[in-house]
Motif scaffolding. Structure first.
Motif, short mmCIF file in Angstrom:
data_model
loop_
_atom_site.label_atom_id
_atom_site.label_comp_id
_atom_site.label_asym_id
_atom_site.label_seq_id
_atom_site.Cartn_x
_atom_site.Cartn_y
_atom_site.Cartn_z
N UNK A 163 1.00 -1.40 -0.01
CA UNK A 163 -0.22 0.37 -0.14
C UNK A 163 0.67 0.95 0.07
N UNK A 164 2.10 0.70 0.27
CA UNK A 164 2.26 2.51 0.95
C UNK A 164 3.47 2.65 -0.55
N UNK A 165 3.96 1.49 -0.54
CA UNK A 165 4.55 1.80 -2.51
C UNK A 165 3.54 2.29 -3.03
N UNK A 166 2.44 1.64 -2.96
CA UNK A 166 1.84 1.82 -4.22
C UNK A 166 1.18 3.51 -4.52
N UNK A 167 0.99 3.45 -3.63
CA UNK A 167 0.97 5.53 -2.51
C UNK A 167 2.10 6.33 -2.89
N UNK A 168 3.09 6.08 -2.93
CA UNK A 168 4.12 7.26 -3.60
C UNK A 168 4.73 7.04 -5.06
N UNK A 169 3.80 5.73 -5.65
CA UNK A 169 4.34 5.31 -7.00
C UNK A 169 2.98 6.64 -7.44
N UNK A 170 1.65 6.58 -6.68
CA UNK A 170 0.85 7.65 -7.47
C UNK A 170 1.04 9.13 -6.94
N UNK A 171 1.79 9.73 -6.43
CA UNK A 171 2.13 10.94 -5.75
C UNK A 171 3.14 10.85 -7.09
N UNK A 172 3.51 9.62 -7.15
CA UNK A 172 5.05 10.20 -8.46
C UNK A 172 4.35 10.68 -10.25
N UNK A 173 3.26 10.12 -9.85
CA UNK A 173 2.82 10.00 -11.07
C UNK A 173 3.06 9.02 -12.15
N UNK A 174 3.65 8.02 -11.57
CA UNK A 174 3.86 6.95 -12.17
C UNK A 174 2.35 5.35 -12.69
N UNK A 175 1.85 5.45 -13.49
CA UNK A 175 0.66 5.15 -13.86
C UNK A 175 0.74 3.55 -13.73
N UNK A 176 -0.36 3.05 -13.21
CA UNK A 176 -0.41 1.31 -12.94
C UNK A 176 -0.30 0.65 -14.41
N UNK A 177 0.01 -0.45 -13.53
CA UNK A 177 0.53 -1.53 -15.02
C UNK A 177 -1.00 -2.22 -16.07
N UNK A 178 -0.84 -2.13 -16.88
CA UNK A 178 -1.53 -1.84 -17.37
C UNK A 178 -2.66 -3.78 -17.69
N UNK A 179 -2.05 -4.51 -16.88
CA UNK A 179 -2.41 -6.18 -17.02
C UNK A 179 -3.98 -5.99 -17.30
N UNK A 180 -4.63 -7.61 -18.27
CA UNK A 180 -6.05 -6.98 -18.47
C UNK A 180 -6.11 -8.11 -17.58
N UNK A 181 -7.78 -7.73 -17.25
CA UNK A 181 -8.02 -9.18 -15.95
C UNK A 181 -8.11 -10.39 -16.20
N UNK A 182 -8.51 -10.85 -17.52
CA UNK A 182 -7.93 -11.94 -17.47
C UNK A 182 -6.79 -12.62 -17.84
N UNK A 183 -5.51 -11.91 -17.86
CA UNK A 183 -4.30 -12.04 -16.96
C UNK A 183 -4.30 -12.29 -16.04
N UNK A 184 -4.94 -11.40 -14.75
CA UNK A 184 -4.90 -11.55 -13.08
C UNK A 184 -5.19 -12.73 -12.58
N UNK A 185 -6.63 -12.73 -13.44
CA UNK A 185 -7.65 -14.37 -13.00
C UNK A 185 -6.09 -15.53 -12.81
N UNK A 186 -5.18 -14.88 -14.17
CA UNK A 186 -4.48 -16.63 -14.60
C UNK A 186 -3.77 -16.67 -13.28
N UNK A 187 -3.29 -15.04 -13.77
CA UNK A 187 -2.54 -15.12 -11.85
C UNK A 187 -2.73 -15.80 -10.40
#
Length: 362
Positions: free
Chosen positions: A250-274
């Protein structure tokens, strides 16, 4: 410092036979008699389950102490009714789950039928504090690919209705029967998140916002994000490891957001496989790497997970705890491996349960 709280669901079992017992109502009544102001233990969907919630904690040492205390208290209340508790994410022994009698649970049974009646699975939900809904949704968007390794670490449900399921976390597969469960696409803003939730409730397929079972969601009760992918862990120290990693993510994600880093664009299909791969393999095979979505040995994926959140872990004083915890699980095994080794040694699922009762109190 972000605070962390844990919800654990425990299985009520007969101390002699290991069979699940539908005794949550009398256990809760006993807990209330002994402490009328207690707000720790709660009823769950099935009468064979007992849930507790820790307070928000800033230190993992305090969280560990509270989890151990709550497990001991739960066992004490249960023993007064003739049963005990086991931190098992599914029942190894055959069971006919008993749905609770309140209006909400009866609605679920009518709406979802056999999916409700068979849904005796027990999880560990981790709440991590966030400063706003905007920060929370930014975190939700950026956590998506990193959740499956938490399932692999916590995996503690290899058996289902008396047989080996072939999975390390079969709980997570059963959980996917709910229509609102699973990974989500990137929302992009709190407004879009809340609009999606409102649209889902408006379909009538779910009763209310509390029935939005995303893998990670904004809590409807607390100023937190809630990670919902972990099995209840056999050992309290594993639950603390999951909580420490959750806060680091959570802290790492919040820092990425504040730094303007976009989230990974993985599809829901790939996330389900993971998620499926993590549930199947646990720590005994390959996992899909959160960045590439390609298979790598679990040890390598966990190493990169720790590397991803190392700065946040260091800031919270949790880095060594997490490194040692991951190394221990890779060496000694998660709950799924422990259960299978117990069965191999004893030849009895009953003995697996009774031994896991002892592990629960360690």
């Amino acid at each position: 410092m972000r605070t962390v709280g844990v919800e654990e669901e425990l299985l009520l079992v007969d101390p002699e036979t290991g069979e699940p017992r539908a005794l949550s109502a009398p256990v809760l009544a006993r807990a209330t008699r002994e402490d009328a102001e207690q707000q720790v233990f709660e009823k769950e969907l099935h009468e064979q389950m007992l849930e507790f919630n820790t307070h928000p904690q800033a230190s993992m040492e305090s969280l560990h102490a509270e989890i151990v205390h709550c497990r001991e208290e739960a066992a004490g209340h249960a023993e007064g009714i003739g049963c005990t508790v086991a931190a098992l994410a599914t029942s190894p022994l055959p069971v006919s789950p008993a749905v609770g009698v309140n209006r909400r649970y009866q609605w679920m049974e009518e709406q979802y039928g056999i999916a409700t009646r068979e849904q005796l699975v027990l999880g560990c939900h981790v709440h991590v504090s966030v400063g706003s809904d905007e920060e929370g949704v930014a975190v939700v968007d950026r956590l998506r690919p990193w959740l499956a390794p938490l399932t692999a670490l916590s995996a503690n449900s290899p058996f289902w209705q008396g047989t080996d399921s072939g999975y390390s976390s079969y709980r997570s597969r059963v959980w996917q029967r709910w229509p609102s469960a699973g990974p989500t696409e990137v929302f992009g803003s709190a407004e879009r998140y809340h609009r999606r939730v409102a649209d889902m409730v408006a379909t009538g397929a779910v009763l209310d916002k509390a029935m939005i079972y995303f893998d990670v969601r904004l809590s409807d009760r607390y100023p937190t994000v809630e990670l919902r992918v972990a099995d209840v862990c056999l050992h309290a120290e594993t639950a603390v490891l999951i909580a420490a990693l959750a806060r680091g993510l959570v802290e790492t994600a919040a820092r990425e957001w504040r730094a303007g880093r976009e989230p990974a664009g993985h599809s829901v299909s790939l996330l389900r496989l993971a998620a499926w791969q993590a549930a199947r393999a646990g720590l005994t095979g390959d996992l899909l790497h959160p960045e590439t979505m390609r298979p790598l040995p679990a040890e390598a994926v966990l190493g990169d997970l720790v590397g991803h959140v190392a700065e946040a872990l260091q800031a919270h004083g949790d880095l060594e705890l997490v490194r040692e915890g991951c190394a221990r699980l890779l060496r000694e095994g998660n709950g799924a491996r422990v259960q299978r080794e117990l069965l191999e040694r004893t030849g009895s699922l009953r003995d697996v349960v009774t031994e896991c009762v002892r592990h629960t109190q360690r």
